[in-house]
Design an enzyme around this catalytic site. Structure first.
Site, PDB file in Angstrom:
ATOM      1  N   GLY A 112     -23.266 -10.361  19.785  1.00 20.26           N
ATOM      2  CA  GLY A 112     -24.694 -10.484  20.053  1.00 20.26           C
ATOM      3  C   GLY A 112     -25.427 -11.496  19.218  1.00 20.26           C
ATOM      4  N   GLY A 113     -24.724 -12.504  18.632  1.00 19.96           N
ATOM      5  CA  GLY A 113     -25.436 -13.494  17.832  1.00 19.96           C
ATOM      6  C   GLY A 113     -26.193 -12.831  16.704  1.00 19.96           C
TER       7      GLY A 113
ATOM      8  N   ARG B 244     -12.726 -17.068   9.639  1.00 18.21           N
ATOM      9  CA  ARG B 244     -13.819 -17.873  10.188  1.00 18.21           C
ATOM     10  C   ARG B 244     -13.384 -19.324  10.285  1.00 18.21           C
ATOM     11  NH1 ARG B 244     -18.225 -17.949  13.393  1.00 18.21           N
ATOM     12  NH2 ARG B 244     -20.182 -18.517  12.387  1.00 18.21           N
TER      13      ARG B 244
ATOM     14  N   THR C 175     -19.760 -13.127  21.946  1.00 17.27           N
ATOM     15  CA  THR C 175     -18.754 -12.758  20.957  1.00 17.27           C
ATOM     16  C   THR C 175     -18.133 -11.461  21.460  1.00 17.27           C
ATOM     17  OG1 THR C 175     -20.037 -13.853  19.236  1.00 17.27           O
ATOM     18  CG2 THR C 175     -18.510 -12.185  18.477  1.00 17.27           C
TER      19      THR C 175
ATOM     20  N   SER D 221     -23.082 -13.983  11.771  1.00 11.26           N
ATOM     21  CA  SER D 221     -23.764 -12.689  11.837  1.00 11.26           C
ATOM     22  C   SER D 221     -22.787 -11.533  12.053  1.00 11.26           C
ATOM     23  CB  SER D 221     -24.789 -12.693  12.980  1.00 11.26           C
ATOM     24  OG  SER D 221     -25.816 -13.626  12.744  1.00 11.26           O
TER      25      SER D 221
END
Length: 571
Positions: A467-468, A103, A376, A448
């Site tokens: 998809g957030g 990340r 994403t 997420s």
């Protein structure tokens, strides 16, 4: 039962922690692999790159490097080496599951005041566009780490397909070009971005060939020098210079300080299956585990669709409330994971759910909301030996920050928006965060992303989606569908619904509920909002009874250029 890991920073591989009476690694068939490989990704060029590397003698982890880096060339609207990823790995040789956290991190000079407008609300232009919206990328370090520690081939071999495609060019599909149209005003702000994506100052037409020599050179440095080829030397100098010239705040020290983290996955047992999923700084695994723990006290098979859906929505509501309140980067924030993942906590939450009445979110204890997005990407891999990868990659919104660093071909992410820049105020996906997710130098923003494995006595699944905030509910619903016996194609195609605590509504895909079910849910007090299809799920399943693999990609986003979910025999 849930198992919460100790949240220490780990630099070595991790063993899955299991308790007495639970499935262990020995319960997962590992004595023989399927003899074939399966890859499901968002683009056929990326899927083909994975198989190309497998044919060279690579394993699933080498294939994951090839798929990721190729997506960074051919699907830049969703991921890239200017972004980050989270990946779940399963090693067939010893049954170990490992979570790789690549990340992005906040730069040292991060200042929350920069992201706040005069009205006290988040300044979305600053937090989603341009270099100030970008966190320090993690994907290049993550790919180098995966190749070094888990792959069989050198990093250069696994990056070769992406480098070749960047040099020779490819024809972007309609989705790629449509996203340029959506973001053209932002892309036009930055000369290096406009030069790549807006040739002659216009959105290109279908049939356009995109060649990216700068990106190829950047990938070549990574291939030759590993992570140092990106975080030090010429690429790092170009990234920092371009960022600062355009008003950003990156430094060479920010790039040099970036480190991949290996963390213990979360595991949850549900209805005879073991689900292995993402730990913080992903919020997805905690939320999925919490929902499953709540649902474990109900027999959904004895209920009609309306009532089983009602209970699932209520579990989602409570899990997202906790998501907003407690979760953040485990290296910075002490989270009450023992509580959140406890079966006793789930018992208490379950007791607050009425069997036939929705709980208004404002009646739940307050937690510190824009339609859910889909910017994403995710891919799933199983190789012939039974090694597995579930990897979710992102630059956050479409084309991330819209800013390409001159001379690198790298479009930077806009992940700073995933921090709680103004606690209690929604981000671009409508999620409201607390101080646990406030930005600090070197801190990872909450995500997420929810790459997951589902292990059963007879079947295994590798699952995930972009998809957030909807990633969490998509993966949850996919897990439940797999447990119900559905195939990979049925899982990716099934209609979806989503509740995230705030805003207090149920987003519903057309066809998810029949008229009678929708009326029953509405009569219970649920507010249903129809919206266009969302998600781009990619699933691979393995039936141990027949030793057959199945791969499927989401039919909602066909590329029209080739098959992206594929099973093949490899040497």
């Amino acid at each position: 039962m849930i198992h919460a890991p100790s949240w220490r920073v780990l630099a070595t591989s991790l063993f899955l922690v299991v308790g007495a009476g639970q499935a262990t690694a020995k319960d997962v068939p590992a004595s023989r692999g399927p003899g074939q490989a399966a890859i499901a990704s968002a683009n056929f060029l990326a899927t083909n790159a994975g198989f190309e590397v497998l044919a060279k003698g690579g394993n699933a982890f080498d294939a994951a490097v090839a798929v990721s880096s190729t997506l960074a060339v051919v699907e830049q609207q969703s991921s890239g080496i200017g972004g980050g990823f989270m990946a779940l790995l399963h090693k067939a040789s010893d049954g170990r599951n490992v979570f790789i956290d690549a990340r992005e991190t906040a730069p040292k000079a991060v200042d929350m005041k920069v992201y706040v407008g005069k009205d006290g609300k988040p300044n979305r232009d600053v937090s989603t566009n341009g270099p100030l919206s970008a966190g320090i990328p993690g994907e290049p370090a993550g790919l180098a780490w995966m190749a070094e520690h888990y792959g069989k081939l050198p990093l250069s071999a696994s990056l070769a397909p992406a480098i070749r495609i960047a040099k020779e060019g490819f024809q972007p599909d309609a989705r790629f070009i449509g996203t340029i149209e959506d973001r053209k005003d932002v892309l036009a702000r930055y000369p290096a971005s406009a030069a790549i994506y807006l040739p002659d100052g216009r959105v290109p037409a279908q049939g356009w060939t995109l060649r990216q020599p700068d990106l190829a050179t950047t990938l070549e440095r990574l291939a030759v020098k590993g992570a140092d080829g990106f975080y030090k030397g010429e690429t790092a100098t170009l990234l920092v210079s371009a960022s600062r010239v355009a008003g950003g705040n990156w430094t060479a020290a920010d790039l040099e300080a970036y480190r991949v983290k290996e963390r213990e996955p979360l595991t949850v047992d549900y209805k005879g299956y073991r689900i292995v999923t993402a730990p913080p700084p992903s919020s997805g695994g905690v939320a999925i585990a919490e929902v499953l723990n709540i649902l474990s006290g109900f027999d959904l098979t004895k209920l009609d669709l309306a009532h089983s859906t009602h209970l699932t929505i209520e579990a989602m509501r409570r899990a997202f409330r906790d998501h907003n309140e407690y979760l953040g980067d485990p290296d910075f924030v002490k989270m009450p994971l023992d509580m959140l993942l406890s079966k006793y906590y789930a018992d208490g939450l379950r007791a607050t759910i009425s069997p036939d009445k929705a709980t208004p979110s404002d009646l739940l204890p307050t937690a510190m909301s824009a339609d859910p997005g889909m910017h994403t990407t995710h891919f799933s891999v199983i190789d012939a030996d039974g090694n597995m990868v579930a990897s979710t990659l992102t630059v956050n919104l479409e084309f991330g920050s819209g800013f390409v660093a001159k001379g690198t071909g790298v479009v930077l992410n806009d992940e700073m928006d995933d921090f709680a820049l103004v606690p209690g105020q929604p981000n671009a996906f409508g999620l409201r965060g607390a101080l646990a997710n406030a930005p600090e130098p070197g801190k990872r923003m909450l995500s997420s992303m929810s790459p997951s494995f589902v292990f059963g006595a007879d079947r295994t699944a590798v699952i995930g989606s972009p998809g957030g905030s909807t990633i969490i509910t998509q993966v949850l619903e996919g897990i439940l569908a797999f447990i119900d016996g559905k195939s990979a194609s049925q899982i990716t195609a099934q209609k979806r619904y989503h509740h995230q605590y705030l805003p207090d509504r149920v987003d519903v895909e057309a066809g998810a509920f029949d008229e009678a079910t929708a009326k029953t849910l509405t009569d219970m007090g649920h507010v249903l909002k129809n919206r266009s299809p969302w998600g781009f799920m990619n699933v691979v399943t393995w039936d141990h009874r027949t030793n057959a693999l199945d791969a499927a990609t989401d039919p909602r986003r066909p590329s029209g250029l080739g098959k992206v979910g594929t099973v093949k025999s490899v040497p």
